[in-house]
Scaffold this motif. Sequence first.
Motif, PDB file in Angstrom:
ATOM      1  N   MET A  41      -9.929  19.383 -29.300  1.00  0.00           N
ATOM      2  CA  MET A  41      -8.664  20.063 -29.513  1.00  0.00           C
ATOM      3  C   MET A  41      -7.676  19.660 -28.425  1.00  0.00           C
ATOM      4  O   MET A  41      -8.061  19.457 -27.277  1.00  0.00           O
ATOM      5  CB  MET A  41      -8.845  21.575 -29.457  1.00  0.00           C
ATOM      6  CG  MET A  41      -9.566  22.173 -30.608  1.00  0.00           C
ATOM      7  SD  MET A  41      -9.530  23.975 -30.440  1.00  0.00           S
ATOM      8  CE  MET A  41     -10.949  24.367 -31.409  1.00  0.00           C
ATOM      9  N   SER A  42      -6.446  19.607 -28.811  1.00  0.00           N
ATOM     10  CA  SER A  42      -5.405  19.302 -27.835  1.00  0.00           C
ATOM     11  C   SER A  42      -5.219  20.501 -26.894  1.00  0.00           C
ATOM     12  O   SER A  42      -5.581  21.629 -27.216  1.00  0.00           O
ATOM     13  CB  SER A  42      -4.079  19.008 -28.545  1.00  0.00           C
ATOM     14  OG  SER A  42      -3.557  20.196 -29.111  1.00  0.00           O
ATOM     15  N   ASP A  43      -4.640  20.234 -25.722  1.00  0.00           N
ATOM     16  CA  ASP A  43      -4.373  21.315 -24.778  1.00  0.00           C
ATOM     17  C   ASP A  43      -3.499  22.397 -25.412  1.00  0.00           C
ATOM     18  O   ASP A  43      -3.736  23.590 -25.227  1.00  0.00           O
ATOM     19  CB  ASP A  43      -3.698  20.784 -23.514  1.00  0.00           C
ATOM     20  CG  ASP A  43      -4.646  19.997 -22.625  1.00  0.00           C
ATOM     21  OD1 ASP A  43      -5.856  19.918 -22.953  1.00  0.00           O
ATOM     22  OD2 ASP A  43      -4.182  19.469 -21.596  1.00  0.00           O
ATOM     23  N   GLU A  44      -2.493  21.983 -26.186  1.00  0.00           N
ATOM     24  CA  GLU A  44      -1.592  22.963 -26.802  1.00  0.00           C
ATOM     25  C   GLU A  44      -2.325  23.833 -27.823  1.00  0.00           C
ATOM     26  O   GLU A  44      -2.071  25.041 -27.914  1.00  0.00           O
ATOM     27  CB  GLU A  44      -0.398  22.258 -27.455  1.00  0.00           C
ATOM     28  CG  GLU A  44       0.710  23.206 -27.853  1.00  0.00           C
ATOM     29  CD  GLU A  44       1.133  24.180 -26.734  1.00  0.00           C
ATOM     30  OE1 GLU A  44       1.219  25.399 -27.021  1.00  0.00           O
ATOM     31  OE2 GLU A  44       1.366  23.750 -25.589  1.00  0.00           O
ATOM     32  N   THR A  45      -3.253  23.262 -28.561  1.00  0.00           N
ATOM     33  CA  THR A  45      -4.044  24.044 -29.520  1.00  0.00           C
ATOM     34  C   THR A  45      -4.897  25.071 -28.786  1.00  0.00           C
ATOM     35  O   THR A  45      -4.969  26.233 -29.189  1.00  0.00           O
ATOM     36  CB  THR A  45      -4.932  23.123 -30.375  1.00  0.00           C
ATOM     37  OG1 THR A  45      -4.101  22.213 -31.085  1.00  0.00           O
ATOM     38  CG2 THR A  45      -5.782  23.909 -31.346  1.00  0.00           C
ATOM     39  N   VAL A  46      -5.530  24.640 -27.710  1.00  0.00           N
ATOM     40  CA  VAL A  46      -6.361  25.549 -26.922  1.00  0.00           C
ATOM     41  C   VAL A  46      -5.506  26.675 -26.334  1.00  0.00           C
ATOM     42  O   VAL A  46      -5.865  27.848 -26.412  1.00  0.00           O
ATOM     43  CB  VAL A  46      -7.106  24.780 -25.807  1.00  0.00           C
ATOM     44  CG1 VAL A  46      -7.807  25.744 -24.855  1.00  0.00           C
ATOM     45  CG2 VAL A  46      -8.102  23.793 -26.398  1.00  0.00           C
ATOM     46  N   LEU A  47      -4.368  26.337 -25.756  1.00  0.00           N
ATOM     47  CA  LEU A  47      -3.476  27.355 -25.182  1.00  0.00           C
ATOM     48  C   LEU A  47      -3.006  28.335 -26.251  1.00  0.00           C
ATOM     49  O   LEU A  47      -2.948  29.546 -26.016  1.00  0.00           O
ATOM     50  CB  LEU A  47      -2.270  26.679 -24.515  1.00  0.00           C
ATOM     51  CG  LEU A  47      -2.583  25.875 -23.263  1.00  0.00           C
ATOM     52  CD1 LEU A  47      -1.357  25.077 -22.828  1.00  0.00           C
ATOM     53  CD2 LEU A  47      -3.064  26.784 -22.152  1.00  0.00           C
ATOM     54  N   SER A  48      -2.688  27.838 -27.415  1.00  0.00           N
ATOM     55  CA  SER A  48      -2.248  28.689 -28.518  1.00  0.00           C
ATOM     56  C   SER A  48      -3.355  29.673 -28.916  1.00  0.00           C
ATOM     57  O   SER A  48      -3.098  30.862 -29.119  1.00  0.00           O
ATOM     58  CB  SER A  48      -1.839  27.827 -29.704  1.00  0.00           C
ATOM     59  OG  SER A  48      -1.538  28.622 -30.811  1.00  0.00           O
ATOM     60  N   LYS A  49      -4.571  29.180 -29.025  1.00  0.00           N
ATOM     61  CA  LYS A  49      -5.699  30.037 -29.404  1.00  0.00           C
ATOM     62  C   LYS A  49      -5.956  31.106 -28.344  1.00  0.00           C
ATOM     63  O   LYS A  49      -6.220  32.262 -28.676  1.00  0.00           O
ATOM     64  CB  LYS A  49      -6.949  29.207 -29.649  1.00  0.00           C
ATOM     65  CG  LYS A  49      -6.889  28.382 -30.933  1.00  0.00           C
ATOM     66  CD  LYS A  49      -8.184  27.633 -31.163  1.00  0.00           C
ATOM     67  CE  LYS A  49      -8.134  26.860 -32.457  1.00  0.00           C
ATOM     68  NZ  LYS A  49      -8.163  27.687 -33.646  1.00  0.00           N
ATOM     69  N   ILE A  50      -5.876  30.737 -27.082  1.00  0.00           N
ATOM     70  CA  ILE A  50      -6.071  31.705 -26.007  1.00  0.00           C
ATOM     71  C   ILE A  50      -5.023  32.810 -26.101  1.00  0.00           C
ATOM     72  O   ILE A  50      -5.337  33.997 -26.009  1.00  0.00           O
ATOM     73  CB  ILE A  50      -6.019  31.012 -24.625  1.00  0.00           C
ATOM     74  CG1 ILE A  50      -7.244  30.120 -24.439  1.00  0.00           C
ATOM     75  CG2 ILE A  50      -5.901  32.045 -23.498  1.00  0.00           C
ATOM     76  CD1 ILE A  50      -7.178  29.224 -23.213  1.00  0.00           C
ATOM     77  N   VAL A  68      -1.117  30.223 -18.783  1.00  0.00           N
ATOM     78  CA  VAL A  68      -2.510  29.793 -18.678  1.00  0.00           C
ATOM     79  C   VAL A  68      -2.560  28.412 -18.039  1.00  0.00           C
ATOM     80  O   VAL A  68      -1.782  27.529 -18.399  1.00  0.00           O
ATOM     81  CB  VAL A  68      -3.174  29.722 -20.075  1.00  0.00           C
ATOM     82  CG1 VAL A  68      -4.610  29.228 -19.968  1.00  0.00           C
ATOM     83  CG2 VAL A  68      -3.116  31.068 -20.775  1.00  0.00           C
ATOM     84  N   GLU A  69      -3.469  28.234 -17.091  1.00  0.00           N
ATOM     85  CA  GLU A  69      -3.711  26.913 -16.514  1.00  0.00           C
ATOM     86  C   GLU A  69      -5.067  26.431 -17.011  1.00  0.00           C
ATOM     87  O   GLU A  69      -6.104  27.029 -16.705  1.00  0.00           O
ATOM     88  CB  GLU A  69      -3.730  26.992 -14.992  1.00  0.00           C
ATOM     89  CG  GLU A  69      -4.063  25.654 -14.347  1.00  0.00           C
ATOM     90  CD  GLU A  69      -4.271  25.752 -12.850  1.00  0.00           C
ATOM     91  OE1 GLU A  69      -4.688  24.736 -12.266  1.00  0.00           O
ATOM     92  OE2 GLU A  69      -4.037  26.827 -12.268  1.00  0.00           O
ATOM     93  N   LEU A  70      -5.062  25.374 -17.804  1.00  0.00           N
ATOM     94  CA  LEU A  70      -6.314  24.784 -18.268  1.00  0.00           C
ATOM     95  C   LEU A  70      -6.884  23.916 -17.159  1.00  0.00           C
ATOM     96  O   LEU A  70      -6.235  22.990 -16.688  1.00  0.00           O
ATOM     97  CB  LEU A  70      -6.090  23.919 -19.504  1.00  0.00           C
ATOM     98  CG  LEU A  70      -5.841  24.639 -20.817  1.00  0.00           C
ATOM     99  CD1 LEU A  70      -5.669  23.630 -21.945  1.00  0.00           C
ATOM    100  CD2 LEU A  70      -6.951  25.606 -21.146  1.00  0.00           C
ATOM    101  N   VAL A  71      -8.070  24.217 -16.744  1.00  0.00           N
ATOM    102  CA  VAL A  71      -8.731  23.434 -15.708  1.00  0.00           C
ATOM    103  C   VAL A  71      -9.659  22.408 -16.355  1.00  0.00           C
ATOM    104  O   VAL A  71      -9.719  21.264 -15.945  1.00  0.00           O
ATOM    105  CB  VAL A  71      -9.528  24.349 -14.752  1.00  0.00           C
ATOM    106  CG1 VAL A  71     -10.314  23.543 -13.733  1.00  0.00           C
ATOM    107  CG2 VAL A  71      -8.597  25.337 -14.068  1.00  0.00           C
ATOM    108  N   ARG A  72     -10.364  22.855 -17.393  1.00  0.00           N
ATOM    109  CA  ARG A  72     -11.305  21.989 -18.074  1.00  0.00           C
ATOM    110  C   ARG A  72     -11.582  22.609 -19.442  1.00  0.00           C
ATOM    111  O   ARG A  72     -11.498  23.811 -19.618  1.00  0.00           O
ATOM    112  CB  ARG A  72     -12.589  21.904 -17.254  1.00  0.00           C
ATOM    113  CG  ARG A  72     -13.676  21.085 -17.831  1.00  0.00           C
ATOM    114  CD  ARG A  72     -14.907  20.996 -16.910  1.00  0.00           C
ATOM    115  NE  ARG A  72     -15.275  22.268 -16.311  1.00  0.00           N
ATOM    116  CZ  ARG A  72     -15.372  22.483 -14.997  1.00  0.00           C
ATOM    117  NH1 ARG A  72     -15.117  21.523 -14.155  1.00  0.00           N
ATOM    118  NH2 ARG A  72     -15.722  23.653 -14.530  1.00  0.00           N
ATOM    119  N   LYS A  73     -11.926  21.793 -20.403  1.00  0.00           N
ATOM    120  CA  LYS A  73     -12.293  22.310 -21.714  1.00  0.00           C
ATOM    121  C   LYS A  73     -13.480  21.513 -22.236  1.00  0.00           C
ATOM    122  O   LYS A  73     -13.681  20.355 -21.868  1.00  0.00           O
ATOM    123  CB  LYS A  73     -11.124  22.258 -22.694  1.00  0.00           C
ATOM    124  CG  LYS A  73     -10.586  20.875 -22.957  1.00  0.00           C
ATOM    125  CD  LYS A  73      -9.364  20.921 -23.839  1.00  0.00           C
ATOM    126  CE  LYS A  73      -8.880  19.493 -24.046  1.00  0.00           C
ATOM    127  NZ  LYS A  73      -7.697  19.400 -24.825  1.00  0.00           N
TER     128      LYS A  73
END
Length: 122
Positions: free
Chosen positions: A1-10, A21-26
């Motif tokens: 998933m793209s970072d934006e998709t992950v951020l949206s889901k969160i 939100v700061e994504l460190v790792r996925k």
Amino acid sequence: MSDETVLSKIRVLVGDPNLEVELVRKSVWYVNQAYATSYSKGGVFCGGDATHRHPPSSGLGLDTCVQDAFNLAWKIAYVVKGYAGEQFLESYSSERAPVGKQIVLRANQSRGGPSRQERCWC
């Protein structure tokens, strides 16, 4: 998933569309559905997360671990104090293994979809 998709889901899961939100790792996480069919062999006893894996749905993990430990602890105490013979400990596996299977199935059912992985340790 793209970072934006992950951020949206969160943000949807938390309920705050403006959450910083700061994504460190996925990484990918797979739903587990695994349970032991036996909790003991000889003088070796297992319980809790060593005997079942499931998603955190329904919050059944800690409760089941405590129940496994309580069930085994009082039985060991009875044997040590001479109130019961060693064969009494055989009831631990026959009582707790079906509960472990039940909570794994229940946890996966409550998340609303089939598991991607189903195993039993025999």
